[in-house]
Design a protein around this motif. Structure first.
Motif, PDB file in Angstrom:
ATOM      1  N   VAL A  51       5.496  -7.108   7.579  1.00 19.96           N
ATOM      2  CA  VAL A  51       4.781  -7.605   6.403  1.00 19.96           C
ATOM      3  C   VAL A  51       4.092  -6.447   5.690  1.00 19.96           C
ATOM      4  O   VAL A  51       4.151  -6.323   4.461  1.00 19.96           O
ATOM      5  N   ALA A  52       3.445  -5.581   6.484  1.00 20.61           N
ATOM      6  CA  ALA A  52       2.731  -4.448   5.901  1.00 20.61           C
ATOM      7  C   ALA A  52       3.685  -3.567   5.100  1.00 20.61           C
ATOM      8  O   ALA A  52       3.384  -3.172   3.963  1.00 20.61           O
ATOM      9  N   LEU A  53       4.838  -3.278   5.670  1.00 19.78           N
ATOM     10  CA  LEU A  53       5.810  -2.417   4.986  1.00 19.78           C
ATOM     11  C   LEU A  53       6.311  -3.036   3.693  1.00 19.78           C
ATOM     12  O   LEU A  53       6.338  -2.387   2.639  1.00 19.78           O
ATOM     13  N   LEU A  54       6.694  -4.322   3.792  1.00 18.01           N
ATOM     14  CA  LEU A  54       7.186  -5.039   2.612  1.00 18.01           C
ATOM     15  C   LEU A  54       6.138  -5.021   1.506  1.00 18.01           C
ATOM     16  O   LEU A  54       6.430  -4.719   0.343  1.00 18.01           O
ATOM     17  N   MET A  55       4.894  -5.341   1.891  1.00 14.99           N
ATOM     18  CA  MET A  55       3.861  -5.476   0.881  1.00 14.99           C
ATOM     19  C   MET A  55       3.390  -4.123   0.371  1.00 14.99           C
ATOM     20  O   MET A  55       2.920  -4.010  -0.753  1.00 14.99           O
ATOM     21  N   TYR A  56       3.539  -3.082   1.224  1.00 11.94           N
ATOM     22  CA  TYR A  56       3.260  -1.748   0.700  1.00 11.94           C
ATOM     23  C   TYR A  56       4.205  -1.469  -0.466  1.00 11.94           C
ATOM     24  O   TYR A  56       3.794  -0.977  -1.522  1.00 11.94           O
ATOM     25  N   ALA A  57       5.482  -1.824  -0.258  1.00 16.58           N
ATOM     26  CA  ALA A  57       6.470  -1.603  -1.310  1.00 16.58           C
ATOM     27  C   ALA A  57       6.113  -2.397  -2.567  1.00 16.58           C
ATOM     28  O   ALA A  57       6.160  -1.873  -3.682  1.00 16.58           O
ATOM     29  N   VAL A  58       5.702  -3.664  -2.371  1.00 19.12           N
ATOM     30  CA  VAL A  58       5.305  -4.485  -3.525  1.00 19.12           C
ATOM     31  C   VAL A  58       4.146  -3.830  -4.267  1.00 19.12           C
ATOM     32  O   VAL A  58       4.148  -3.718  -5.501  1.00 19.12           O
ATOM     33  N   GLY A  59       3.156  -3.365  -3.503  1.00 24.37           N
ATOM     34  CA  GLY A  59       1.993  -2.740  -4.118  1.00 24.37           C
ATOM     35  C   GLY A  59       2.358  -1.464  -4.866  1.00 24.37           C
ATOM     36  O   GLY A  59       1.933  -1.249  -6.005  1.00 24.37           O
TER      37      GLY A  59
END
Lengths: 291, 308
Positions: free
Chosen positions: A70-78
């Motif tokens: 989740v952290a990785l995915l959302m880092y990308a989104v951010g």
């Protein structure tokens, strides 16, 4: 109401507060350090919850395992959000940032509602029904303890990252003087995009860790946006430790408020504290008073 | 104002008043009511958010004060004119409290404080069932008994006309120039002797008064209100979006914004049923990225450049 009931509320409050702290630390990076007024913070947290939910229902991964994904995915989104939407309006007034992030938040929340519907969801796995007993009077539920533990580790990691890495130093340099930092060879947008992504990831991890103990619905993050601002202001803007402390404090205050006055007042008490701090001590409770 | 502009405005007003002769469908009249209501709200917001440049995201507090004020003061047995006066006073009291605290703050802190205050009012309405009916809600008296939709529509048109006239008067007065000076550069305005906090407070009081009247109108149309309907942050957002979309600090902006936003959300509602806020979000993003001065503001800018 006897002593142990209050003590139980304090313990529960600290456990809730640990997760708030992570949301607040993310916001401290984005708003406190980078001065990006992020009204989509709660929506990013909500997106993290849905990501963890999809990983649970389709990948059979419980949030305690899936939170790094989740952290990785959302880092990308951010990161992409910063590069695609926030960077073009760099240098314009706060007004524009507020409206843009407000728009992003609304679009995310209702986009999710369009895809997943407005229904409430909950996940279930064996650990959730476990309780730990502390002495004879206090009980804590296992998922809260595990979530709190992971939040603590992630939070501590974030802190060391900010304090002891080159890119962390660059972020703090920008916080000190955003005009001088680029002159010292700091690539402003690269650093800001990185920390914006990380701040979003922190909120999303908090969301993933809340999934086992919260109902999931599209508007779940709404109240967290303002709460995160409250934490950052209470914590003294630039301090991510201050924001974390403020998160714990809010958790305890909310739990005590719900115990004595009822659930609905909890949020109001947060905001009353916020208004008082803004008007009486704008440098925050945990911040140093500036001349 | 040039003579042709005045004539155009008058013609628009008269034509709006004549619309019910042509449009008789209840649904269409209600959509038109919403458009005019939000035009009035956008104009009221514009006094603070546009001319003074203070981003208020807590106008739901005044809107709710109007809707709840109508219900509560009527229940206490006041005559209608007193009820209207009292609900306006209630909203102005809120404005005084919010403004007193938050006008010392700048930038994002001001916006945050307005949201926080509105949320406290929202929570109070939910938690004081003996006064407000709590989450169950409260009955609002009907302002009109016959030709309901037509009457509400006409009221909204008249409210929009009044706020427009007030905006014109202010934007050409000394007070209006103070507001714009504060928006452009508060420190310079202070330096040349503008009492910024007082001027900002006056504009907020005026804005709150009109917002409350619109709130009362809205509440009375539904006959029954709950806190989440009239005090939620969505109302605050929608009011600000209407003005920003059309163009903050312009006279015709809020009207254009209301037409665009309300029609877009009607169309969106009929296609997707739920999730109509998605269109608000997307419109906001588009406005900030491509039309930072709003539809009217950007169009005016383009015309000016072409003339040169």
């Amino acid at each position: 109401m006897d002593f142990y009931t209050s003590l139980q509320a304090v313990v529960n409050g600290l456990l809730t507060g640990g997760l708030y702290a992570l949301v607040g630390m993310g916001m401290a990076l984005i708003f406190g350090v980078m001065r990006i007024v992020n009204f989509a913070h709660g929506a990013f947290m909500m997106l993290g919850m849905y990501a963890a939910y999809v990983l649970f229902t389709h990948g059979h991964l419980i949030p305690y395992v899936s939170f790094p994904i989740v952290a990785l995915l959302m880092y990308a989104v951010g990161h992409l959000t910063y590069m695609g939407l926030l960077r073009p309006i760099h240098g314009q007034s706060d007004f524009m940032q507020i409206l843009l992030t407000l728009g992003i938040g609304l679009a995310l929340t209702d986009g999710i509602q369009l895809v997943f519907g407005a229904d409430y969801h909950q996940i279930n796995f064996p650990l959730l029904s476990r309780n730990f007993h502390l002495g004879t009077h206090l009980t804590v539920s296992a998922p809260w303890v595990v979530s709190f533990g992971i939040a603590l580790v992630v939070g501590a990691g974030l802190y060391f990252f900010v304090m002891h890495t080159m890119i962390g130093r660059a972020a703090r340099a920008i916080a000190q003087n955003r005009n001088a930092a680029p002159l010292m060879g700091i690539h402003l947008h690269r650093v800001q995009a990185f920390w914006f992504g990380l701040g979003v990831a922190a909120a999303a991890v908090a969301g993933a860790l809340l999934l086992p103990v919260f109902y999931l619905y599209p508007g779940v993050g709404d109240q967290f946006t303002l709460k995160a601002f409250v934490m950052v202001v209470l914590g003294g803007m630039e301090s991510i430790v201050g924001a974390a402390m403020a998160g714990l404090l809010l958790g305890v205050v909310e739990n005590l408020t719900s115990l004595y006055w009822g659930n609905e007042w909890a949020l109001a008490v947060d905001f009353v504290i916020f208004i008082l701090v803004l008007s009486l001590r704008p440098s925050g409770i945990f911040g140093r008073q500036k001349a | 104002m040039k003579r042709w502009q005045l004539a155009l405005a008058l013609a628009g007003f008269v034509m709006s008043l004549l619309v019910p002769l042509v449009v008789t469908s209840d649904y269409q009249l209600q959509v038109l009511f919403r458009i005019y209501l939000f035009a009035a709200l956008g104009l009221a917001w514009n006094l603070v958010g546009g001319y003074a440049g203070q981003l208020s995201l807590g106008h739901a507090a005044y809107f709710g004060a109007g809707a709840y004020g109508l219900a509560l003061f009527t229940r206490l047995g006041f005559p209608m004119w007193a009820v209207l006066a009292l609900l306006v006073l209630l909203a102005m009291l809120f404005a005084l409290l919010i403004g007193g605290v938050s006008f010392r703050l700048r930038g994002p802190y001001f916006a945050l404080a307005t949201i926080a205050f509105a949320e406290v009012v929202h929570a109070a309405a939910k938690n004081l069932p003996s006064v407000t009916g709590g989450d169950v809600g409260v009955q609002v008296p009907a302002l009109f008994h016959s030709n309901v939709n037509r009457s509400f529509y006409l009221c909204a048109v008249i409210l929009t006309a009044i706020t427009t006239v007030v905006t014109v008067l202010i934007s050409r007065s000394r007070f209006g120039y103070y507001l714009m000076a504060i928006r452009e550069d508060q420190d310079t305005a202070l330096a040349v002797g503008v009492n910024a906090s007082r001027v900002k407070l006056y504009s907020l009081l005026l804005s709150a008064a009109f917002t409350a009247l619109a709130g009362a109108l809205y509440g009375s149309l539904f006959l029954f209100i709950v806190p989440d309907q009239v005090l939620s942050i969505d109302i605050s957002n929608e009011i600000a979006i209407v003005a920003m979309l059309g163009g903050a600090g312009t006279l015709t902006g809020p009207m254009v914004g209301a037409v665009v936003l309300e029609s877009a959300s009607e169309i969106f509602k009929s296609v997707f049923q739920e999730a109509h806020l998605l269109i608000y979000g997307l419109l906001l993003i588009v406005v900030v990225l491509f039309l930072p001065e709003g539809i009217v503001g950007s169009a005016e800018g383009m015309l000016r450049r072409r003339k040169k």
